[in-house]
Design an enzyme around this catalytic site. Structure first.
Site, mmCIF file in Angstrom:
data_model
loop_
_atom_site.group_PDB
_atom_site.id
_atom_site.type_symbol
_atom_site.label_atom_id
_atom_site.label_comp_id
_atom_site.label_asym_id
_atom_site.label_seq_id
_atom_site.Cartn_x
_atom_site.Cartn_y
_atom_site.Cartn_z
ATOM 1 N N HIS A 8 0.834 -1.209 0.000
ATOM 2 C CA HIS A 8 0.000 0.000 0.000
ATOM 3 C C HIS A 8 0.868 1.258 0.000
ATOM 4 O O HIS A 8 2.039 1.234 0.381
ATOM 5 C CB HIS A 8 -0.939 0.002 1.204
ATOM 6 C CG HIS A 8 -0.205 0.032 2.516
ATOM 7 N ND1 HIS A 8 0.341 1.180 3.046
ATOM 8 C CD2 HIS A 8 0.083 -0.961 3.385
ATOM 9 C CE1 HIS A 8 0.925 0.897 4.191
ATOM 10 N NE2 HIS A 8 0.788 -0.395 4.430
ATOM 11 N N HIS A 142 0.357 -5.542 2.611
ATOM 12 C CA HIS A 142 1.217 -4.841 3.558
ATOM 13 C C HIS A 142 2.621 -5.434 3.531
ATOM 14 O O HIS A 142 2.817 -6.580 3.114
ATOM 15 C CB HIS A 142 0.619 -4.946 4.964
ATOM 16 C CG HIS A 142 -0.821 -4.549 4.997
ATOM 17 N ND1 HIS A 142 -1.228 -3.260 5.235
ATOM 18 C CD2 HIS A 142 -1.953 -5.266 4.766
ATOM 19 C CE1 HIS A 142 -2.546 -3.200 5.168
ATOM 20 N NE2 HIS A 142 -3.003 -4.399 4.891
#
Length: 172
Positions: A8, A142
């Protein structure tokens, strides 16, 4: 089978050294720009987009979805970062992360997910993807999940930080 793993974009918590884990933080302006640029430069053919259900990953995935409008999109909480328990919301310098990541069946941080549980969650996603209908997919997730996937596929993998909005291509 091929996965394109995307971390992200940046959040204020990233920039400030704040531990996020399952905290549902938003991208900052830099993070939005990173996500847009990564999506703009991504020129691979994909059959699906998967994302962590946390806002910072979903917002990053949205930039890719704008460029791949006919591709199915799925959110999956198994793609969340490791749950850091009581460390979430605090500064990363308050904890010994090398020690935290070194134990598989227990956690040195209260209420945090064990490494075994984290690995099982990520492996479950990979197993389901392998059994599914798609040969190529973009996965927005992530940094910890990126490293965990690499370790599941290659136990000798050296862990390293993945820059925000970076894209890693892997073969399953």
């Amino acid at each position: 089978m091929k996965l394109y793993l995307v971390r992200h974009g940046e959040t204020d918590a990233n920039a400030q050294g704040i531990v996020q884990g399952w905290l549902d933080t938003e991208l900052n302006e830099k993070g939005l720009a990173q996500a847009r640029e990564a999506a703009l430069l991504f020129d691979k053919s994909i059959q699906a987009i998967y994302s962590s259900d946390l806002t910072r990953a979903r917002s990053t995935a949205e930039e890719f979805r704008l460029r791949h409008v006919d591709v199915p999109y799925f959110e999956d909480m198994r793609l969340r970062e490791r749950n850091f328990g009581d460390a979430a919301g605090s500064h990363r310098d308050h904890y010994d992360w090398e020690q935290f990541w070194s134990f598989e069946d227990r956690s040195t941080i209260p209420n945090a997910e064990t490494l075994n549980d984290f690995t099982s969650r990520v492996t479950s996603f990979l197993d389901d993807f392998r059994a599914g209908p798609y040969e190529t997919a973009l996965v927005v997730t992530h940094g910890g999940v990126l490293n965990r996937i690499q370790t599941v596929l290659n136990p000798d993998h050296d862990h390293y930080p993945h820059p925000n909005a970076s894209i890693l291509e892997i073969d399953l």
